[in-house]
Enzyme design. Structure first.
Site, PDB file in Angstrom:
ATOM      1  N   GLU A  94      -0.889  30.416  44.087  1.00  0.00           N
ATOM      2  CA  GLU A  94      -1.158  31.173  42.860  1.00  0.00           C
ATOM      3  C   GLU A  94      -0.269  30.707  41.711  1.00  0.00           C
ATOM      4  O   GLU A  94       0.845  30.253  41.931  1.00  0.00           O
ATOM      5  CB  GLU A  94      -0.792  32.645  43.076  1.00  0.00           C
ATOM      6  CG  GLU A  94      -1.562  33.352  44.153  1.00  0.00           C
ATOM      7  CD  GLU A  94      -0.978  34.737  44.432  1.00  0.00           C
ATOM      8  OE1 GLU A  94      -1.634  35.512  45.117  1.00  0.00           O
ATOM      9  OE2 GLU A  94       0.141  35.039  43.956  1.00  0.00           O
ATOM     10  N   CYS A 107       4.139  31.308  35.534  1.00  0.00           N
ATOM     11  CA  CYS A 107       4.897  31.505  36.771  1.00  0.00           C
ATOM     12  C   CYS A 107       4.232  30.661  37.854  1.00  0.00           C
ATOM     13  O   CYS A 107       3.049  30.836  38.133  1.00  0.00           O
ATOM     14  CB  CYS A 107       4.847  32.988  37.130  1.00  0.00           C
ATOM     15  SG  CYS A 107       5.625  33.371  38.703  1.00  0.00           S
ATOM     16  N   CYS A 114       6.219  31.736  52.432  1.00  0.00           N
ATOM     17  CA  CYS A 114       7.663  31.805  52.210  1.00  0.00           C
ATOM     18  C   CYS A 114       8.326  32.335  53.479  1.00  0.00           C
ATOM     19  O   CYS A 114       7.784  33.207  54.151  1.00  0.00           O
ATOM     20  CB  CYS A 114       7.969  32.742  51.041  1.00  0.00           C
ATOM     21  SG  CYS A 114       9.716  32.847  50.627  1.00  0.00           S
ATOM     22  N   CYS A 118      11.891  38.698  52.451  1.00  0.00           N
ATOM     23  CA  CYS A 118      12.289  39.887  51.685  1.00  0.00           C
ATOM     24  C   CYS A 118      11.296  41.003  52.009  1.00  0.00           C
ATOM     25  O   CYS A 118      10.085  40.789  51.975  1.00  0.00           O
ATOM     26  CB  CYS A 118      12.281  39.584  50.190  1.00  0.00           C
ATOM     27  SG  CYS A 118      13.449  38.276  49.724  1.00  0.00           S
ATOM     28  N   CYS A 121       8.369  42.097  49.491  1.00  0.00           N
ATOM     29  CA  CYS A 121       7.586  41.050  48.832  1.00  0.00           C
ATOM     30  C   CYS A 121       6.305  40.721  49.597  1.00  0.00           C
ATOM     31  O   CYS A 121       6.319  40.581  50.818  1.00  0.00           O
ATOM     32  CB  CYS A 121       8.444  39.801  48.687  1.00  0.00           C
ATOM     33  SG  CYS A 121       7.591  38.423  47.908  1.00  0.00           S
ATOM     34  N   CYS A 338       3.673  38.717  43.480  1.00  0.00           N
ATOM     35  CA  CYS A 338       3.701  37.407  44.125  1.00  0.00           C
ATOM     36  C   CYS A 338       2.936  37.460  45.437  1.00  0.00           C
ATOM     37  O   CYS A 338       3.232  38.266  46.302  1.00  0.00           O
ATOM     38  CB  CYS A 338       5.119  36.999  44.470  1.00  0.00           C
ATOM     39  SG  CYS A 338       6.259  37.151  43.122  1.00  0.00           S
TER      40      CYS A 338
HETATM   41  N1  SAH Z   1      12.202  33.101  46.063  1.00  0.00           N
HETATM   42  C1  SAH Z   1      12.577  33.181  44.696  1.00  0.00           C
HETATM   43  C2  SAH Z   1      11.433  33.113  43.703  1.00  0.00           C
HETATM   44  C3  SAH Z   1      10.174  33.830  44.029  1.00  0.00           C
HETATM   45  S1  SAH Z   1      10.207  35.600  43.929  1.00  0.00           S
HETATM   46  C4  SAH Z   1      13.422  34.400  44.455  1.00  0.00           C
HETATM   47  O1  SAH Z   1      13.643  35.159  45.380  1.00  0.00           O
HETATM   48  O2  SAH Z   1      13.922  34.573  43.352  1.00  0.00           O
HETATM   49  C5  SAH Z   1      10.372  35.933  42.221  1.00  0.00           C
HETATM   50  C6  SAH Z   1      10.894  37.326  41.911  1.00  0.00           C
HETATM   51  O3  SAH Z   1       9.895  38.325  42.152  1.00  0.00           O
HETATM   52  C7  SAH Z   1      12.074  37.693  42.764  1.00  0.00           C
HETATM   53  O4  SAH Z   1      13.047  38.333  41.992  1.00  0.00           O
HETATM   54  C8  SAH Z   1      11.440  38.645  43.750  1.00  0.00           C
HETATM   55  O5  SAH Z   1      12.396  39.447  44.353  1.00  0.00           O
HETATM   56  C9  SAH Z   1      10.465  39.382  42.873  1.00  0.00           C
HETATM   57  N2  SAH Z   1       9.415  40.118  43.570  1.00  0.00           N
HETATM   58  C10 SAH Z   1       8.902  39.906  44.795  1.00  0.00           C
HETATM   59  N3  SAH Z   1       7.958  40.803  45.087  1.00  0.00           N
HETATM   60  C11 SAH Z   1       7.838  41.597  43.996  1.00  0.00           C
HETATM   61  C12 SAH Z   1       7.026  42.710  43.669  1.00  0.00           C
HETATM   62  N4  SAH Z   1       6.121  43.161  44.521  1.00  0.00           N
HETATM   63  N5  SAH Z   1       7.184  43.279  42.455  1.00  0.00           N
HETATM   64  C13 SAH Z   1       8.079  42.804  41.565  1.00  0.00           C
HETATM   65  N6  SAH Z   1       8.876  41.757  41.817  1.00  0.00           N
HETATM   66  C14 SAH Z   1       8.763  41.159  43.020  1.00  0.00           C
END
Ligand code: SAH
Length: 352
Positions: A94, A107, A114, A118, A121, A338
Site C-alpha cells: 500500500e 506514505c 512486517c 506491534c 498495528c 497501515c
Molecule cells: N515500522 C516503522 C514504520 C511503519 S509504522 C515504525 O514503527 O515507525 C508508522 C507509524 O504508524 C508508527 O508510528 C506506527 O506505530 C503507527 N501506527 C501503526 N498502526 C497504527 C494505527 N492503527 N493507527 C495509527 N498509527 C498507527
C-alpha cells in the site's frame, strides 16, 4: 517468479553509471537515463530518443521500468488516497497520499508484511514475506507522481511509514532515499523525506554515522519499558535507556531535531501520569512529540483516545516543557491504517 525482471529504478546514479560502463557507455549517459525516467517520466526505454539504439536494446533485455501495477484504491472524503499495488511476484503493498496545507505527502511501504509485531498495528497481522527493493519503493513514488503530473502537482514529502520496518531493510531504504533525493531525478529534498523506525538501535547508530539529512522519526508510544514492551516487542531487544542514549547521540552529533510519534490509545497510554512521564523522558532533547489519533483496527480491541482527552494530553506535555503537535485525522472513512486495505485483500484471496 514469473517474468521477473530487475527494475532499473533499483539503481542510484552511481550504480547506473557503473551499469552503463559495463556496456561501454560514458558516465553522462546515466544522467540522460535519469532524466528520461524521473524528469520526463517516460514509461518505456523506446522513448529515450537520445540514447543509441544498441543501448536501448541492452536495457530492454535486462531491465524493466515498471515494477508494480495498481489493483485497488480507496479515496476518502478529504481526498486522502490509498493505493494498493501488486509487485511482479504477486505480493501487494500500500501507499497513501495525503493532502496537507504544506503540500502532498506520500506514505510508502518498505516491506511486504512486517515482523515487528506491534500489538496495535494492522501490518503485523501479516508476517514479513520479504523486503522491498529500492526500486520497488521508487516505483510507488513514481506511480503517484505520474498521476499528479496530470494536475501539475508533485509529491512534496515522502514518509516511510507504511507497512514494514525501514531499519529492518536498511540498505534498500537508504538507497531508495538517495534515488528520490538525487538532483538528476525527482529531487525531493532530504528534509522532505522522513524515515520512521520502531527503534532498531544498531541501525539508528549507522544512520547517525552516515550523517544523512533525511528526517528521523521514532515510534515511541510509551514512556516506560513495562508499557512499551507490552505494545512493541522490539522494546525487549532495545529497551528505552539504550534507545534514548542512541537518539541523543544522533541528535547532538548531527544537530538534528527528532520526532517522537505517539499514538493515543484509550486507557492504555493516555493518562496524565503517562504524559508527565513522557515529558520527563524527552525534556531537554532537541525533539518534539507528534500525537497521532489511532486508526482503530478491528482485530485487536484498542480504542482511540477521544479528541478532548487528546488535547488534554497535549496540554500536559506542553506544560511540562515538551513541544507537541496533534496530528489531524486523515482518511478515517477508508481503511487508512497501515496494512488495513492489504489485509482485507489477502483475506479475500484466501477466501476467509
Ligand atoms: N515500522 C516503522 C514504520 C511503519 S509504522 C515504525 O514503527 O515507525 C508508522 C507509524 O504508524 C508508527 O508510528 C506506527 O506505530 C503507527 N501506527 C501503526 N498502526 C497504527 C494505527 N492503527 N493507527 C495509527 N498509527 C498507527
Amino acid at each position: 517468479m514469473m517474468n521477473y525482471m530487475q527494475t532499473i529504478l533499483d539503481l542510484n546514479l552511481k550504480q547506473t553509471e557503473e551499469m552503463l560502463a559495463g556496456y561501454g557507455q560514458k558516465p553522462y549517459r546515466a544522467k540522460q537515463l535519469f532524466s528520461w525516467i524521473y524528469r520526463k517520466r517516460v514509461g518505456s526505454f523506446d522513448e529515450m530518443t537520445d540514447l543509441p539504439a544498441s543501448l536501448i536494446e541492452k536495457l530492454k533485455e535486462n531491465y524493466t521500468i515498471d515494477a508494480l501495477k495498481e489493483i485497488d484504491r480507496q479515496v476518502a472524503r478529504d481526498q486522502t488516497t490509498k493505493y494498493l499495488f501488486e509487485l511482479q511476484d504477486g505480493a501487494s503493498v500500500e501507499a497513501v497520499l495525503m493532502h496537507f496545507h504544506f503540500g502532498k505527502s506520500l506514505c510508502i511501504t518498505s516491506q511486504v508484511g512486517c515482523n515487528m509485531g506491534c500489538t496495535f498495528c494492522a501490518s503485523g497481522l501479516l508476517k514479513k514475506q520479504r523486503d522491498l527493493t529500492a526500486g520497488e519503493m521508487v516505483a510507488e513514488v513514481l506511480y503517484v507522481q505520474k498521476e499528479l503530473d496530470a494536475i501539475g502537482a508533485r509529491v512534496d514529502n515522502i514518509v516511510i511509514m507504511g507497512t514494514g520496518e525501514p531499519f529492518d531493510n536498511y540498505d534498500n531504504v537508504i538507497n531508495f532515499c538517495s534515488i528520490v533525493n538525487s538532483d538528476h531525478g525527482l529531487a525531493i529534498g532530504a528534509r522532505h523525506i522522513t524515515i520512521s523506525t520502531c527503534g532498531i538501535v544498531p541501525r539508528i547508530d549507522d544512520f547517525a554515522a552516515g550523517h544523512y539529512q533525511y528526517n528521523l522519526a521514532i515510534s515511541l508510544h510509551a514512556p516506560n519499558d513495562e508499557l512499551r514492551s507490552r505494545l512493541m516487542p522490539v522494546n525487549k531487544a532495545y529497551p528505552l535507556d539504550t534507545l534514548m542514549a542512541s537518539l541523543k547521540r544522533y541528535s547532538i552529533d548531527n544537530h538534528r531535531r527528532l520526532t517522537f510519534e505517539y499514538i493515543l490509545l484509550d486507557g492504555v497510554n493516555d493518562s496524565d501520569e503517562t504524559a508527565v512521564e513522557l515529558a520527563d523522558l524527552i525534556r531537554g532533547m532537541n525533539a518534539y512529540v507528534n500525537l497521532i489519533p489511532y486508526n482503530q483496527v478491528d482485530e485487536n480491541g484498542y480504542l482511540s483516545t477521544n479528541e478532548k482527552k487528546a488535547l488534554h494530553f497535549y496540554d500536559v506535555l506542553m506544560k511540562h516543557g515538551v513541544k507537541a503537535t496533534l496530528r489531524s485525522r486523515h482518511g478515517d472513512d477508508i481503511d487508512a491504517a497501515c496494512g488495513q486495505l492489504r489485509a482485507k485483500h489477502e483475506r479475500a484471496k484466501q477466501g476467509s
